[in-house]
Design an enzyme around this catalytic site. Structure first.
Site, PDB file in Angstrom:
ATOM      1  N   HIS A 181       0.828  -1.206   0.000  1.00  0.00           N
ATOM      2  CA  HIS A 181       0.000   0.000   0.000  1.00  0.00           C
ATOM      3  C   HIS A 181       0.863   1.258   0.000  1.00  0.00           C
ATOM      4  O   HIS A 181       0.366   2.352   0.305  1.00  0.00           O
ATOM      5  CB  HIS A 181      -0.924   0.001   1.217  1.00  0.00           C
ATOM      6  CG  HIS A 181      -1.853  -1.164   1.279  1.00  0.00           C
ATOM      7  ND1 HIS A 181      -2.602  -1.575   0.195  1.00  0.00           N
ATOM      8  CD2 HIS A 181      -2.156  -2.017   2.290  1.00  0.00           C
ATOM      9  CE1 HIS A 181      -3.326  -2.626   0.539  1.00  0.00           C
ATOM     10  NE2 HIS A 181      -3.075  -2.914   1.790  1.00  0.00           N
TER      11      HIS A 181
ATOM     12  N   TYR B 222     -10.921  -2.134 -10.074  1.00  0.00           N
ATOM     13  CA  TYR B 222     -11.689  -3.182  -9.416  1.00  0.00           C
ATOM     14  C   TYR B 222     -13.036  -3.384 -10.110  1.00  0.00           C
ATOM     15  O   TYR B 222     -13.445  -4.519 -10.384  1.00  0.00           O
ATOM     16  CB  TYR B 222     -11.887  -2.788  -7.950  1.00  0.00           C
ATOM     17  CG  TYR B 222     -12.659  -3.779  -7.108  1.00  0.00           C
ATOM     18  CD1 TYR B 222     -11.980  -4.750  -6.367  1.00  0.00           C
ATOM     19  CD2 TYR B 222     -14.045  -3.727  -7.020  1.00  0.00           C
ATOM     20  CE1 TYR B 222     -12.686  -5.657  -5.574  1.00  0.00           C
ATOM     21  CE2 TYR B 222     -14.750  -4.624  -6.229  1.00  0.00           C
ATOM     22  CZ  TYR B 222     -14.060  -5.580  -5.512  1.00  0.00           C
ATOM     23  OH  TYR B 222     -14.765  -6.467  -4.731  1.00  0.00           O
TER      24      TYR B 222
ATOM     25  N   GLY C  73     -17.370  -7.991  -1.531  1.00  0.00           N
ATOM     26  CA  GLY C  73     -16.777  -7.948  -2.864  1.00  0.00           C
ATOM     27  C   GLY C  73     -17.688  -7.401  -3.937  1.00  0.00           C
ATOM     28  O   GLY C  73     -17.534  -7.729  -5.112  1.00  0.00           O
TER      29      GLY C  73
END
Length: 306
Positions: free
Chosen positions: A118, A205, A271
């Site tokens: 990160h 994503y 998710g």
């Protein structure tokens, strides 16, 4: 790109670092060079950051970088399959975060090594950057990240954040969370990619959720692999959210006091795209969008919010 407000420098011989605990911050964070980190990295994370800069790169090293809760574990599993050329799950965890795993362990891992982190671009190992190792940067819309991060810190063993969502939302918007501002993090990586001096591939994503095979093909080409479409389809099928939740042994690098036996339930909670709607008020939605317009006014990135 705009000037990053939490600008960082890593000239170790010149820099005097003042790291301190933010005792007033309910998330128990520590600070180094203007960036906040989870306190279990130590009172002075600068020591870890300096060690990371000195990690010796090896041929084939890949870094998967992201802001927390962007889907890193999911994409890590896909990239592992692409690199290994197999959809078989490894029999031990494959979590190589240099902020957590010690140098000796990292050095013993056979090539190619796939790191996940990160950190910002300039915090990565100097030899890796000099070698121009390949980086995949994962992006996810900030609304879903804030909700996912809220649920995470509530269950993370040594934090056990007990504040309400409204309080956490303000911490997130103001960058008073681990790894500081989402806006600064993403904008700093966009700036590095626009420079065009290093191989950086962006993957969203939400795009992966929409069409995993399409996005896997883009990653496949970025990594100079030659897998056929049939293999990419197998990778997508073997790395669904449901199947990822079953691979518990892969995703537990943290000691027991950090995450209990139910860790998989919040590492892989839902998710979905659009889960932000379960907690956001209309006022909070408007506030985040206003902050986004201010902080990312010259960004070319476009996010899907479900």
């Amino acid at each position: 790109m705009r000037k990053i407000t939490s600008k960082m420098t890593f000239e170790d011989d010149k820099e005097e670092v003042a790291s301190k605990k933010h005792n007033a911050n309910p998330l128990k964070l520590t600070e180094s060079s203007g960036i906040l980190y989870p306190y279990y990295f130590g009172d002075d994370p600068h020591v870890k950051l300096k060690n990371i800069k000195n990690i010796q790169s090896k041929t084939g090293d890949i870094f998967l970088c992201s802001y927390p809760k962007s889907g890193t574990h999911w994409i890590m599993e896909m990239v592992n399959m692409l690199v290994s050329g197999s959809t078989e799950h490894p029999q031990k965890f494959n979590f190589l975060d240099p902020m957590i795993i010690c140098d000796q362990v990292l050095d013993s891992v056979p090539c190619p090594r796939i790191f996940q982190s990160h950190l910002r671009f300039n915090q990565l190992p100097a030899s890796f950057l000099k070698r121009k190792g390949k980086i995949i940067y994962i992006l996810r819309n900030p609304k879903d990240i804030s909700v996912s991060l809220y649920h995470f810190v509530q269950k993370e063993g040594r934090i056990k954040y007990t504040g309400k969502w409204d309080e956490f939302f303000q911490l997130f918007v103001n960058g008073k969370v681990g790894y500081s501002s989402w806006f600064d993090h993403v904008a700093s990586w966009e700036r590095e990619k626009e420079k065009g001096r290093h191989p950086i591939h962006f993957v969203f994503y939400e795009d992966l959720k929409e069409d995993a095979v399409r996005e896997l093909d883009r990653i496949n080409k970025f990594l100079s692999l030659n897998h056929p479409n049939s293999f990419l389809q197998s990778v997508a099928e073997c790395s669904t959210f449901t199947k990822m939740r079953k691979q518990k042994y892969l995703y537990h690098p943290f000691p027991a006091e950090v995450m209990d036996e139910n860790y998989v339930d919040f590492l892989f909670r839902k998710g979905t795209v659009g889960d932000w709607r379960t907690l956001f008020s209309e006022e909070q939605n408007m506030q985040l969008e206003e902050v986004y317009e201010t902080e990312m006014f010259d960004s070319k990135l476009r996010f899907s919010y479900g």
